[in-house]
Design a protein around this motif. Sequence first.
Motif, PDB file in Angstrom:
ATOM      1  N   LYS A  70      -6.468   1.853   7.032  1.00 23.78           N
ATOM      2  CA  LYS A  70      -5.042   1.617   7.265  1.00 23.78           C
ATOM      3  C   LYS A  70      -4.243   1.767   5.976  1.00 23.78           C
ATOM      4  O   LYS A  70      -3.170   2.368   5.955  1.00 23.78           O
ATOM      5  CB  LYS A  70      -4.820   0.220   7.845  1.00 23.78           C
ATOM      6  CG  LYS A  70      -5.267   0.074   9.274  1.00 23.78           C
ATOM      7  CD  LYS A  70      -5.035  -1.343   9.762  1.00 23.78           C
ATOM      8  CE  LYS A  70      -5.574  -1.548  11.163  1.00 23.78           C
ATOM      9  NZ  LYS A  70      -5.403  -2.940  11.618  1.00 23.78           N
ATOM     10  N   ILE A  71      -4.766   1.219   4.893  1.00 20.38           N
ATOM     11  CA  ILE A  71      -4.068   1.296   3.605  1.00 20.38           C
ATOM     12  C   ILE A  71      -4.014   2.740   3.120  1.00 20.38           C
ATOM     13  O   ILE A  71      -2.981   3.198   2.620  1.00 20.38           O
ATOM     14  CB  ILE A  71      -4.749   0.377   2.571  1.00 20.38           C
ATOM     15  CG1 ILE A  71      -4.518  -1.080   2.961  1.00 20.38           C
ATOM     16  CG2 ILE A  71      -4.226   0.644   1.168  1.00 20.38           C
ATOM     17  CD1 ILE A  71      -5.308  -2.074   2.140  1.00 20.38           C
ATOM     18  N   VAL A  72      -5.110   3.476   3.276  1.00 20.60           N
ATOM     19  CA  VAL A  72      -5.135   4.884   2.863  1.00 20.60           C
ATOM     20  C   VAL A  72      -4.102   5.686   3.661  1.00 20.60           C
ATOM     21  O   VAL A  72      -3.379   6.522   3.106  1.00 20.60           O
ATOM     22  CB  VAL A  72      -6.555   5.473   3.019  1.00 20.60           C
ATOM     23  CG1 VAL A  72      -6.543   6.986   2.899  1.00 20.60           C
ATOM     24  CG2 VAL A  72      -7.486   4.869   1.977  1.00 20.60           C
ATOM     25  N   ASP A  73      -4.002   5.415   4.963  1.00 21.76           N
ATOM     26  CA  ASP A  73      -3.015   6.109   5.785  1.00 21.76           C
ATOM     27  C   ASP A  73      -1.583   5.794   5.331  1.00 21.76           C
ATOM     28  O   ASP A  73      -0.735   6.682   5.251  1.00 21.76           O
ATOM     29  CB  ASP A  73      -3.183   5.735   7.266  1.00 21.76           C
ATOM     30  CG  ASP A  73      -4.460   6.305   7.866  1.00 21.76           C
ATOM     31  OD1 ASP A  73      -5.014   7.274   7.282  1.00 21.76           O
ATOM     32  OD2 ASP A  73      -4.903   5.779   8.905  1.00 21.76           O
ATOM     33  N   LYS A  74      -1.327   4.520   5.022  1.00 26.89           N
ATOM     34  CA  LYS A  74       0.002   4.148   4.541  1.00 26.89           C
ATOM     35  C   LYS A  74       0.319   4.845   3.219  1.00 26.89           C
ATOM     36  O   LYS A  74       1.445   5.299   2.999  1.00 26.89           O
ATOM     37  CB  LYS A  74       0.094   2.629   4.350  1.00 26.89           C
ATOM     38  CG  LYS A  74       0.220   1.866   5.632  1.00 26.89           C
ATOM     39  CD  LYS A  74       0.340   0.376   5.346  1.00 26.89           C
ATOM     40  CE  LYS A  74       0.415  -0.434   6.613  1.00 26.89           C
ATOM     41  NZ  LYS A  74       0.517  -1.878   6.348  1.00 26.89           N
ATOM     42  N   VAL A  75      -0.661   4.927   2.334  1.00 27.60           N
ATOM     43  CA  VAL A  75      -0.448   5.583   1.041  1.00 27.60           C
ATOM     44  C   VAL A  75      -0.154   7.063   1.250  1.00 27.60           C
ATOM     45  O   VAL A  75       0.735   7.629   0.594  1.00 27.60           O
ATOM     46  CB  VAL A  75      -1.674   5.377   0.120  1.00 27.60           C
ATOM     47  CG1 VAL A  75      -1.619   6.279  -1.093  1.00 27.60           C
ATOM     48  CG2 VAL A  75      -1.777   3.922  -0.299  1.00 27.60           C
TER      49      VAL A  75
END
Length: 122
Positions: A70-75
């Motif tokens: 999820k964090i990678v997608d947001k980044v």
Amino acid sequence: MEKYDRDRHTHGIKPYSPPKQKSKKGLPLGLIFGMIVGSILGLFLAPKSGQSLREDLKDPKGVFEDQKDKIVDKVKVKKAELEEVKRIKDSDQDLMAAQKRAIREDVKDGYVNKDSVDLSNL
């Protein structure tokens, strides 16, 4: 805690006794106890069903991988937004430079717009 009053103690009204030292174990023990209780309450008060909580506790690696994804997608989304903003800024700067060149060329050529107002006579 009693304050030291020199007159009371030097005239024999009341004998001076230094204040007792308190134990300093209370704060660290209280912090550790609070962290343990808070962690347990956090687990049980989380908005998940008991089944999903048990599954998460069985496979904590999977939970962290999901969070990481999820964090990678947001980044990635933020990076794309920043690149778009940079592209727009660069195109605006290019357009501004082209307009400046056009104005300079018009001034050099002595171009006077018929609809313009001459403010030098005011």
